[in-house]
Design a protein around this motif. Structure first.
Motif, mmCIF file in Angstrom:
data_model
loop_
_atom_site.group_PDB
_atom_site.id
_atom_site.type_symbol
_atom_site.label_atom_id
_atom_site.label_comp_id
_atom_site.label_asym_id
_atom_site.label_seq_id
_atom_site.Cartn_x
_atom_site.Cartn_y
_atom_site.Cartn_z
ATOM 1 N N SER A 42 18.226 42.923 -54.828
ATOM 2 C CA SER A 42 17.327 43.727 -55.079
ATOM 3 C C SER A 42 16.341 43.159 -56.311
ATOM 4 O O SER A 42 17.089 42.570 -57.263
ATOM 5 C CB SER A 42 17.632 45.261 -55.295
ATOM 6 O OG SER A 42 18.182 45.421 -56.249
ATOM 7 N N ARG A 43 14.975 43.194 -56.228
ATOM 8 C CA ARG A 43 14.257 42.616 -57.352
ATOM 9 C C ARG A 43 13.287 43.695 -57.426
ATOM 10 O O ARG A 43 12.488 44.204 -56.450
ATOM 11 C CB ARG A 43 13.500 41.334 -57.100
ATOM 12 C CG ARG A 43 14.630 40.113 -56.944
ATOM 13 C CD ARG A 43 13.773 39.012 -56.453
ATOM 14 N NE ARG A 43 14.766 37.810 -56.445
ATOM 15 C CZ ARG A 43 14.829 36.753 -57.377
ATOM 16 N NH1 ARG A 43 13.962 36.614 -58.160
ATOM 17 N NH2 ARG A 43 15.554 35.804 -56.866
ATOM 18 N N ARG A 44 13.121 44.304 -58.834
ATOM 19 C CA ARG A 44 12.211 45.299 -59.114
ATOM 20 C C ARG A 44 10.782 44.600 -59.154
ATOM 21 O O ARG A 44 10.541 43.454 -59.921
ATOM 22 C CB ARG A 44 12.214 46.043 -60.304
ATOM 23 C CG ARG A 44 13.848 46.925 -60.102
ATOM 24 C CD ARG A 44 13.767 47.705 -61.314
ATOM 25 N NE ARG A 44 15.348 48.389 -61.156
ATOM 26 C CZ ARG A 44 15.819 49.474 -61.998
ATOM 27 N NH1 ARG A 44 15.105 49.783 -62.841
ATOM 28 N NH2 ARG A 44 16.861 50.102 -61.854
ATOM 29 N N LEU A 45 9.683 45.211 -58.707
ATOM 30 C CA LEU A 45 8.436 44.823 -59.082
ATOM 31 C C LEU A 45 7.580 45.757 -60.032
ATOM 32 O O LEU A 45 8.103 46.785 -60.144
ATOM 33 C CB LEU A 45 7.646 44.913 -57.562
ATOM 34 C CG LEU A 45 8.389 44.236 -56.383
ATOM 35 C CD1 LEU A 45 7.306 44.615 -54.935
ATOM 36 C CD2 LEU A 45 8.437 42.711 -56.328
ATOM 37 N N SER A 46 6.481 45.078 -60.482
ATOM 38 C CA SER A 46 5.770 45.812 -61.842
ATOM 39 C C SER A 46 4.635 46.826 -61.290
ATOM 40 O O SER A 46 4.353 47.459 -61.932
ATOM 41 C CB SER A 46 5.254 44.588 -62.810
ATOM 42 O OG SER A 46 4.093 44.093 -62.165
ATOM 43 N N LEU A 47 4.441 46.676 -59.834
ATOM 44 C CA LEU A 47 3.563 47.723 -59.210
ATOM 45 C C LEU A 47 4.202 48.900 -59.347
ATOM 46 O O LEU A 47 5.426 49.417 -59.165
ATOM 47 C CB LEU A 47 3.433 47.272 -57.660
ATOM 48 C CG LEU A 47 2.386 48.145 -56.855
ATOM 49 C CD1 LEU A 47 1.057 47.677 -57.294
ATOM 50 C CD2 LEU A 47 2.755 47.653 -55.299
ATOM 51 N N ARG A 48 3.354 49.924 -59.832
ATOM 52 C CA ARG A 48 3.958 51.268 -60.204
ATOM 53 C C ARG A 48 2.963 52.464 -59.678
ATOM 54 O O ARG A 48 2.139 52.919 -60.361
ATOM 55 C CB ARG A 48 3.892 51.397 -61.720
ATOM 56 C CG ARG A 48 4.977 50.487 -62.660
ATOM 57 C CD ARG A 48 6.402 51.084 -62.222
ATOM 58 N NE ARG A 48 7.480 50.422 -63.025
ATOM 59 C CZ ARG A 48 8.011 49.173 -62.523
ATOM 60 N NH1 ARG A 48 7.610 48.607 -61.416
ATOM 61 N NH2 ARG A 48 9.103 48.566 -63.631
ATOM 62 N N PRO A 49 2.996 52.334 -58.286
ATOM 63 C CA PRO A 49 2.446 53.647 -57.750
ATOM 64 C C PRO A 49 2.831 54.966 -57.991
ATOM 65 O O PRO A 49 4.310 55.411 -57.836
ATOM 66 C CB PRO A 49 2.417 53.436 -56.307
ATOM 67 C CG PRO A 49 3.702 52.534 -56.135
ATOM 68 C CD PRO A 49 3.780 51.823 -57.458
ATOM 69 N N GLN A 50 2.271 55.975 -58.715
ATOM 70 C CA GLN A 50 2.604 57.282 -58.935
ATOM 71 C C GLN A 50 4.141 57.303 -59.675
ATOM 72 O O GLN A 50 5.019 58.019 -59.481
ATOM 73 C CB GLN A 50 2.847 57.985 -57.645
ATOM 74 C CG GLN A 50 1.506 58.112 -56.852
ATOM 75 C CD GLN A 50 1.648 58.920 -55.760
ATOM 76 O OE1 GLN A 50 2.999 59.226 -55.207
ATOM 77 N NE2 GLN A 50 0.647 59.340 -54.657
ATOM 78 N N GLN A 51 4.202 56.393 -60.547
ATOM 79 C CA GLN A 51 5.431 56.384 -61.499
ATOM 80 C C GLN A 51 6.470 55.957 -60.634
ATOM 81 O O GLN A 51 7.589 56.016 -61.243
ATOM 82 C CB GLN A 51 5.625 57.571 -62.261
ATOM 83 C CG GLN A 51 4.497 58.090 -63.048
ATOM 84 C CD GLN A 51 3.879 57.127 -64.009
ATOM 85 O OE1 GLN A 51 4.847 56.672 -64.869
ATOM 86 N NE2 GLN A 51 2.963 56.609 -64.026
ATOM 87 N N PHE A 52 6.700 55.367 -59.579
ATOM 88 C CA PHE A 52 7.826 54.940 -58.893
ATOM 89 C C PHE A 52 8.324 53.504 -59.554
ATOM 90 O O PHE A 52 7.263 52.753 -60.215
ATOM 91 C CB PHE A 52 7.767 54.846 -57.350
ATOM 92 C CG PHE A 52 7.346 56.298 -56.850
ATOM 93 C CD1 PHE A 52 8.681 57.145 -56.644
ATOM 94 C CD2 PHE A 52 6.416 56.848 -56.431
ATOM 95 C CE1 PHE A 52 8.557 58.383 -56.069
ATOM 96 C CE2 PHE A 52 6.533 58.442 -55.677
ATOM 97 C CZ PHE A 52 7.614 58.821 -55.705
ATOM 98 N N GLU A 53 9.127 52.910 -58.890
ATOM 99 C CA GLU A 53 9.729 51.511 -59.236
ATOM 100 C C GLU A 53 9.874 50.775 -57.953
ATOM 101 O O GLU A 53 10.852 50.686 -57.583
ATOM 102 C CB GLU A 53 10.945 51.701 -59.990
ATOM 103 C CG GLU A 53 10.955 52.341 -61.389
ATOM 104 C CD GLU A 53 12.263 52.212 -62.056
ATOM 105 O OE1 GLU A 53 12.444 51.299 -62.776
ATOM 106 O OE2 GLU A 53 12.969 53.222 -61.902
ATOM 107 N N PRO A 54 8.687 50.129 -57.580
ATOM 108 C CA PRO A 54 8.820 49.603 -56.030
ATOM 109 C C PRO A 54 9.934 48.371 -56.187
ATOM 110 O O PRO A 54 10.020 47.789 -57.125
ATOM 111 C CB PRO A 54 7.458 48.896 -55.908
ATOM 112 C CG PRO A 54 6.533 49.905 -56.464
ATOM 113 C CD PRO A 54 7.424 50.372 -57.810
#
Length: 225
Positions: A42-54
């Motif tokens: 798994s790799r976290r993306l910096s995109l942060r919709p509504q404070q989630f961690e895609p």
């Protein structure tokens, strides 16, 4: 070009081919048939919709290098299990073993494997789970990580919008699985390697999903469980 420099290049080529041949042999030894060993990361993306961690979850079948990937809103245990179930449904073969890093959501350096709930959940699905405790001792790991969508585009995923990222992921997976010639497969594409096995000679393409689902309410629910 001097003869000395040409000789050095030739020696480097020979060493490189020898290393690749050894890696190819090792891969065929540890993963002799499709589904015998699948790496999941798994790799976290910096995109942060509504404070989630895609988070991008990727699975690579070591025998064939067939790859499946999906984006979730959070890097949670629920997301990891949902992805495993998705992978089991999409690969055309059963999975015997899944190997992951020893970090959330798959494991923890402070938790023994016997008390790891991801391990327990996979055992309930008839899949053995092994943890990579010392990554530098795993000769296949670095190669596998470079093959994934996250590995290829590492450092350039942060500034893409959700829809663009999903479209890029879908195109990449189709290219990788059906048209990407790989030296670790002896110059075959993943689908060509799969077709070397009698049960899969009829398959022409591998498309785990023609279009990646949006980060919708259903995905949110799966991610939060």
């Amino acid at each position: 070009m001097s003869s000395g420099f040409a000789e050095i290049l030739q020696e480097l080529h020979v060493v490189g081919m020898h290393t690749m041949n050894n890696l190819t042999y090792h891969i065929r030894t540890i993963a002799p048939w499709p589904g015998s060993l699948v790496y999941v990361e798994s790799r976290r993306l910096s995109l942060r919709p509504q404070q989630f961690e895609p988070t991008l979850f990727s699975a690579v079948d070591i025998c064939t290098h067939l790859q499946i990937a999906r984006i979730y809103l959070t890097p949670s245990f629920g997301s990891a299990i949902d992805f495993v179930d998705y992978v089991r449904d999409r690969y055309p073969f059963p999975i015997s073993e899944i190997r992951t890093g020893n970090a959330p959501p798959f494991g923890s350096p402070t938790t023994s494997p016997s008390h790891n709930r991801f391990t327990t959940a996979l055992e309930g699905r008839g899949i053995k789970h092994t943890l990579i405790i010392e990554p530098h001792h795993d000769p296949v790991l670095a190669t596998v990580l470079r093959l994934t969508f996250g590995g290829v585009f590492e450092g350039s995923l942060d500034h893409r919008g959700e829809e663009h990222l999903i479209d890029e992921l879908t195109r990449f997976l189709f290219f990788h699985n059906n048209h990407r010639v790989l030296p670790t497969l002896g110059g075959l594409t993943p689908i060509m390697r799969l077709r070397e096995f009698e049960s899969f000679k009829h398959l022409r393409l591998f498309e785990p999903e023609s279009s990646q689902r949006r980060l919708d309410d259903q995905t949110v629910q799966n991610s939060l469980e």
